[in-house]
Design an enzyme around this catalytic site. Sequence first.
Site, PDB file in Angstrom:
ATOM      1  N   ARG A 166       0.840  -1.219   0.000  1.00  0.00           N
ATOM      2  CA  ARG A 166       0.000   0.000   0.000  1.00  0.00           C
ATOM      3  C   ARG A 166       0.869   1.260   0.000  1.00  0.00           C
ATOM      4  O   ARG A 166       0.550   2.252   0.659  1.00  0.00           O
ATOM      5  CB  ARG A 166      -0.937   0.049   1.225  1.00  0.00           C
ATOM      6  CG  ARG A 166      -1.812  -1.148   1.414  1.00  0.00           C
ATOM      7  CD  ARG A 166      -2.940  -1.254   0.413  1.00  0.00           C
ATOM      8  NE  ARG A 166      -3.668  -2.465   0.651  1.00  0.00           N
ATOM      9  CZ  ARG A 166      -3.346  -3.651   0.106  1.00  0.00           C
ATOM     10  NH1 ARG A 166      -2.325  -3.756  -0.726  1.00  0.00           N
ATOM     11  NH2 ARG A 166      -4.054  -4.719   0.375  1.00  0.00           N
ATOM     12  N   SER A 248     -10.057  -0.858   5.489  1.00  0.00           N
ATOM     13  CA  SER A 248      -9.169  -1.216   6.610  1.00  0.00           C
ATOM     14  C   SER A 248      -8.627   0.054   7.248  1.00  0.00           C
ATOM     15  O   SER A 248      -7.960   0.850   6.590  1.00  0.00           O
ATOM     16  CB  SER A 248      -7.997  -2.059   6.117  1.00  0.00           C
ATOM     17  OG  SER A 248      -8.489  -3.215   5.506  1.00  0.00           O
ATOM     18  N   GLU A 352      -4.015   3.118   8.626  1.00  0.00           N
ATOM     19  CA  GLU A 352      -3.781   2.974   7.182  1.00  0.00           C
ATOM     20  C   GLU A 352      -4.442   4.153   6.454  1.00  0.00           C
ATOM     21  O   GLU A 352      -3.972   4.623   5.413  1.00  0.00           O
ATOM     22  CB  GLU A 352      -4.434   1.644   6.762  1.00  0.00           C
ATOM     23  CG  GLU A 352      -4.684   1.446   5.314  1.00  0.00           C
ATOM     24  CD  GLU A 352      -3.780   0.387   4.715  1.00  0.00           C
ATOM     25  OE1 GLU A 352      -3.555  -0.637   5.371  1.00  0.00           O
ATOM     26  OE2 GLU A 352      -3.307   0.639   3.609  1.00  0.00           O
TER      27      GLU A 352
HETATM   28  C1  LIG Z   1     -15.223  -0.579   1.902  1.00  0.00           C
HETATM   29  C2  LIG Z   1     -13.788  -0.355   1.486  1.00  0.00           C
HETATM   30  C3  LIG Z   1     -13.006  -1.434   1.133  1.00  0.00           C
HETATM   31  C4  LIG Z   1     -11.684  -1.249   0.738  1.00  0.00           C
HETATM   32  N1  LIG Z   1     -10.943  -2.338   0.377  1.00  0.00           N
HETATM   33  C5  LIG Z   1      -9.664  -2.175  -0.059  1.00  0.00           C
HETATM   34  C6  LIG Z   1      -8.892  -3.308  -0.490  1.00  0.00           C
HETATM   35  O1  LIG Z   1      -9.366  -4.435  -0.517  1.00  0.00           O
HETATM   36  N2  LIG Z   1      -7.616  -3.084  -0.886  1.00  0.00           N
HETATM   37  C7  LIG Z   1      -7.058  -1.834  -0.915  1.00  0.00           C
HETATM   38  O2  LIG Z   1      -5.889  -1.702  -1.306  1.00  0.00           O
HETATM   39  N3  LIG Z   1      -7.764  -0.748  -0.504  1.00  0.00           N
HETATM   40  C8  LIG Z   1      -9.050  -0.895  -0.087  1.00  0.00           C
HETATM   41  N4  LIG Z   1      -9.770   0.195   0.325  1.00  0.00           N
HETATM   42  C9  LIG Z   1      -9.124   1.524   0.379  1.00  0.00           C
HETATM   43  C10 LIG Z   1      -9.339   2.383  -0.905  1.00  0.00           C
HETATM   44  O3  LIG Z   1     -10.341   1.833  -1.701  1.00  0.00           O
HETATM   45  C11 LIG Z   1      -8.053   2.505  -1.718  1.00  0.00           C
HETATM   46  O4  LIG Z   1      -7.020   3.081  -0.944  1.00  0.00           O
HETATM   47  C12 LIG Z   1      -8.247   3.346  -2.987  1.00  0.00           C
HETATM   48  O5  LIG Z   1      -7.118   3.274  -3.830  1.00  0.00           O
HETATM   49  C13 LIG Z   1      -8.538   4.808  -2.686  1.00  0.00           C
HETATM   50  O6  LIG Z   1      -8.923   5.403  -3.917  1.00  0.00           O
HETATM   51  P1  LIG Z   1      -9.632   6.800  -3.987  1.00  0.00           P
HETATM   52  O7  LIG Z   1      -9.794   7.124  -5.434  1.00  0.00           O
HETATM   53  O8  LIG Z   1     -10.842   6.814  -3.155  1.00  0.00           O
HETATM   54  O9  LIG Z   1      -8.471   7.722  -3.390  1.00  0.00           O
HETATM   55  P2  LIG Z   1      -8.535   8.801  -2.214  1.00  0.00           P
HETATM   56  O10 LIG Z   1      -8.890   8.136  -0.940  1.00  0.00           O
HETATM   57  O11 LIG Z   1      -9.357   9.971  -2.648  1.00  0.00           O
HETATM   58  O12 LIG Z   1      -6.992   9.226  -2.181  1.00  0.00           O
HETATM   59  C14 LIG Z   1      -6.016   8.297  -1.782  1.00  0.00           C
HETATM   60  C15 LIG Z   1      -4.624   8.916  -2.039  1.00  0.00           C
HETATM   61  O13 LIG Z   1      -4.403   9.046  -3.432  1.00  0.00           O
HETATM   62  C16 LIG Z   1      -4.105  10.404  -3.773  1.00  0.00           C
HETATM   63  N5  LIG Z   1      -4.688  10.663  -5.113  1.00  0.00           N
HETATM   64  C17 LIG Z   1      -5.954  10.430  -5.509  1.00  0.00           C
HETATM   65  N6  LIG Z   1      -6.082  10.686  -6.825  1.00  0.00           N
HETATM   66  C18 LIG Z   1      -4.871  11.107  -7.268  1.00  0.00           C
HETATM   67  C19 LIG Z   1      -4.338  11.525  -8.530  1.00  0.00           C
HETATM   68  N7  LIG Z   1      -5.072  11.556  -9.640  1.00  0.00           N
HETATM   69  N8  LIG Z   1      -3.031  11.888  -8.584  1.00  0.00           N
HETATM   70  C20 LIG Z   1      -2.249  11.862  -7.483  1.00  0.00           C
HETATM   71  N9  LIG Z   1      -2.668  11.474  -6.264  1.00  0.00           N
HETATM   72  C21 LIG Z   1      -3.973  11.094  -6.163  1.00  0.00           C
HETATM   73  C22 LIG Z   1      -4.727  11.228  -2.654  1.00  0.00           C
HETATM   74  O14 LIG Z   1      -4.105  12.484  -2.531  1.00  0.00           O
HETATM   75  C23 LIG Z   1      -4.484  10.327  -1.460  1.00  0.00           C
HETATM   76  O15 LIG Z   1      -3.140  10.470  -1.015  1.00  0.00           O
HETATM   77  C24 LIG Z   1     -11.122   0.053   0.709  1.00  0.00           C
HETATM   78  C25 LIG Z   1     -11.914   1.155   1.057  1.00  0.00           C
HETATM   79  C26 LIG Z   1     -13.250   0.958   1.428  1.00  0.00           C
HETATM   80  C27 LIG Z   1     -14.095   2.156   1.751  1.00  0.00           C
END
Ligand SMILES: Cc1cc2nc3c(=O)[nH]c(=O)nc-3n(C[C@H](O)[C@H](O)[C@H](O)COP(=O)(O)OP(=O)(O)OC[C@H]3O[C@@H](n4cnc5c(N)ncnc54)[C@H](O)[C@@H]3O)c2cc1C
Length: 356
Positions: A166, A248, A352
């Site tokens: 991660r 998580s 996390e």
């Molecule tokens: C119910 C649930 C289940 C989940 N299960 C998993 C799992 O199984 N495995 C897993 O790995 N994660 C899981 N996650 C966590 C999450 O889905 C991941 O971390 C995901 O990649 C976050 O994506 P997001 O677009 O919502 O990013 P955000 O939460 O909006 O941002 C995450 C990070 O990415 C950066 N960012 C976003 N977009 C850009 C861009 N275009 N350029 C540069 N930086 C950027 C942000 O600044 C921040 O630092 C889960 C979350 C939930 C709510």
Amino acid sequence: MNTFGMKVKARCFMEYDSVADLVDIEFSELARPVLHIGGGSNLLFTGDFKGTVLHSKINFIEILDECHSEPSSCHSERSEESFPPVLVSVGAGVVFDDFCDWAAKEGLWGVENLSYIPGEVGASAVQNIGAYGVEVKDVIRTVYCYDTLEEEFVKFDVSECGYGYRDSIFKNPEVKGRYVVTHVVFALSREAQPKLDYGHLKDAVYSHFERKDNSDENALTPALIRKVIIKIRQEKLPEPSVVGSAGSFFKNPVVPMEQFIKIETAAKEEFGSDYKVPHYDLPDGMVKVPAAWMIEQCGWKGRRSGGAAVWDKQPLVLVNFTGDAYPEEIIGLERRIIESVKNKFGVGLHPEVDHI
Ligand SMILES: Cc1cc2nc3c(=O)[nH]c(=O)nc-3n(C[C@H](O)[C@H](O)[C@H](O)COP(=O)(O)OP(=O)(O)OC[C@H]3O[C@@H](n4cnc5c(N)ncnc54)[C@H](O)[C@@H]3O)c2cc1C
């Protein structure tokens, strides 16, 4: 814009839908700090945000001309059985699961195990998302970014992204926020590449066939594996549109072997000599212990604290139980969990989820 459902405000919110629009943004003039979000599914907003929130709507999925993008593959001799990778370019604003759905429908292998992870493609490359034995780094070829400091486009080969659990260089505090991911090139495959060794995934997949052995391997498709994974995830995890969470909440702690032995000895005293503490031995002699197990052992599973709660089917997930929980309630619950795990096991838990 945040799956935890925190009712907070940003001073300024900007959305752009093309690279040209992104370049037009005067980064030096934006209200600070600047935060680029995706689906907001790994963030906990701890209060109103005083700066600018940016969001990409660069939405495209495109199979690249493989010869054009990979000159070496044009000239390589292809045997009957070997399939060249299918390079797919995907905009940062595409919902990652829409990409998984598209790939499954195209019969392309590589991202089916990552189905139903919330969030967008840009963040997937920042977070190195992972599930069911696959990490996105396994299929990323190149990450394309806009460098907001030098105001130029840059690309990172997967080997330059510093991927770990991660983790990536994009999360490094020294450059955090500097690179905006515009699109990502993935290397998928038309050759069947099922990865079913994680937990009970194989059993769950084969339960769809009449014969429960490997004789049906040829009938496996990315679409079937995707379907099974979505079902497992829906049974275990809160649906973000119904119950707010960021998945998580804590990282799984890594402890020295001596400390793990102490933890296991105490557990055997409590539950009997046959009891085994779930763990994963790391190559460097350290031991990874599931934070979920520790939280459950401290009696937190399913417990509520104001509007916040620990998810009853997966204690690693903190939720906005009432839908109108305040950030302070989530943070208060987090603090109490950290304290009780420290008191019982002597182990420090670390979040996390990014606290903003
Ligand atoms: C119910 C649930 C289940 C989940 N299960 C998993 C799992 O199984 N495995 C897993 O790995 N994660 C899981 N996650 C966590 C999450 O889905 C991941 O971390 C995901 O990649 C976050 O994506 P997001 O677009 O919502 O990013 P955000 O939460 O909006 O941002 C995450 C990070 O990415 C950066 N960012 C976003 N977009 C850009 C861009 N275009 N350029 C540069 N930086 C950027 C942000 O600044 C921040 O630092 C889960 C979350 C939930 C709510």
